[in-house]
Design a protein around this motif. Structure first.
Motif, PDB file in Angstrom:
ATOM      1  N   LYS A 113      22.984  44.604   3.814  1.00 13.12           N
ATOM      2  CA  LYS A 113      24.151  44.098   4.526  1.00 13.12           C
ATOM      3  C   LYS A 113      24.969  43.300   3.518  1.00 13.12           C
ATOM      4  O   LYS A 113      24.432  42.823   2.508  1.00 13.12           O
ATOM      5  N   LYS A 114      26.247  43.147   3.794  1.00 11.44           N
ATOM      6  CA  LYS A 114      27.126  42.397   2.905  1.00 11.44           C
ATOM      7  C   LYS A 114      26.505  41.035   2.565  1.00 11.44           C
ATOM      8  O   LYS A 114      25.967  40.354   3.430  1.00 11.44           O
ATOM      9  N   ASP A 115      26.560  40.666   1.298  1.00 10.43           N
ATOM     10  CA  ASP A 115      26.087  39.393   0.747  1.00 10.43           C
ATOM     11  C   ASP A 115      24.571  39.266   0.622  1.00 10.43           C
ATOM     12  O   ASP A 115      24.075  38.234   0.152  1.00 10.43           O
ATOM     13  N   GLN A 116      23.802  40.280   1.022  1.00  9.08           N
ATOM     14  CA  GLN A 116      22.363  40.204   0.797  1.00  9.08           C
ATOM     15  C   GLN A 116      22.080  40.392  -0.691  1.00  9.08           C
ATOM     16  O   GLN A 116      22.835  41.057  -1.400  1.00  9.08           O
ATOM     17  N   ILE A 117      20.984  39.796  -1.153  1.00 10.15           N
ATOM     18  CA  ILE A 117      20.652  39.832  -2.576  1.00 10.15           C
ATOM     19  C   ILE A 117      19.213  40.273  -2.804  1.00 10.15           C
ATOM     20  O   ILE A 117      18.378  40.196  -1.905  1.00 10.15           O
ATOM     21  N   MET A 118      18.962  40.718  -4.015  1.00 13.69           N
ATOM     22  CA  MET A 118      17.613  40.838  -4.556  1.00 13.69           C
ATOM     23  C   MET A 118      17.633  39.960  -5.803  1.00 13.69           C
ATOM     24  O   MET A 118      18.393  40.219  -6.740  1.00 13.69           O
ATOM     25  N   LYS A 119      16.840  38.892  -5.774  1.00 14.97           N
ATOM     26  CA  LYS A 119      16.806  37.946  -6.889  1.00 14.97           C
ATOM     27  C   LYS A 119      16.362  38.640  -8.178  1.00 14.97           C
ATOM     28  O   LYS A 119      15.772  39.726  -8.147  1.00 14.97           O
ATOM     29  N   GLU A 120      16.636  37.955  -9.291  1.00 15.10           N
ATOM     30  CA  GLU A 120      16.278  38.527 -10.587  1.00 15.10           C
ATOM     31  C   GLU A 120      14.795  38.897 -10.629  1.00 15.10           C
ATOM     32  O   GLU A 120      13.931  38.127 -10.207  1.00 15.10           O
ATOM     33  N   HIS A 121      14.542  40.079 -11.131  1.00 14.76           N
ATOM     34  CA  HIS A 121      13.192  40.603 -11.248  1.00 14.76           C
ATOM     35  C   HIS A 121      13.164  41.632 -12.377  1.00 14.76           C
ATOM     36  O   HIS A 121      14.206  41.979 -12.928  1.00 14.76           O
ATOM     37  N   LYS A 122      11.970  42.118 -12.706  1.00 18.04           N
ATOM     38  CA  LYS A 122      11.784  43.158 -13.714  1.00 18.04           C
ATOM     39  C   LYS A 122      10.910  44.249 -13.122  1.00 18.04           C
ATOM     40  O   LYS A 122      10.120  43.991 -12.222  1.00 18.04           O
TER      41      LYS A 122
END
Length: 114
Positions: A36-45
């Motif tokens: 959905k708009k503005d959802q994120i996946m935080k920094e990861h590898k």
């Protein structure tokens, strides 16, 4: 032969991206991430190389601190071990191609912890 759809039965979570394995083959996994708009996946590898396709919508895709504005139809490939994050500029559908040895559970944990 296997068949899957990027557009059928898309489910959105209220507070985080939704991860769904669409297909597993001998060499890889195809995963749909619904934002959905503005959802994120935080920094990861990821431990293995990946390819990300913006199927619908637009995503700010951060790689090592540089933001790449990706839109419908764009592809980005990353080697394993490269820090990256995602933020949906609008409601978006993302296709993630994973190495067979990688885990969809790992991707789901990233989404749940974002």
């Amino acid at each position: 032969m296997k068949v899957a759809s990027l557009t059928d039965d898309i489910q959105y979570h209220e507070s985080r991206p939704t991860i769904q394995v669409l297909m597993e083959t001998e060499t890889g996994k195809e995963i749909r991430i619904a934002f959905k708009k503005d959802q994120i996946m935080k920094e990861h590898k990821t431990p293995f190389p990946i390819v990300v396709e913006i199927f619908e919508g637009a995503i700010d895709f951060g790689v090592n601190g540089t933001i790449h504005n990706l839109k419908r139809g764009d592809l980005i490939a990353l080697d394993g071990g490269v820090p990256h994050d995602l933020r949906a500029i609008e409601t978006s559908t993302v296709r993630l191609s994973l190495n067979k040895a990688d885990s969809a559970t790992r991707v789901d944990k990233v989404a749940k912890n974002s």
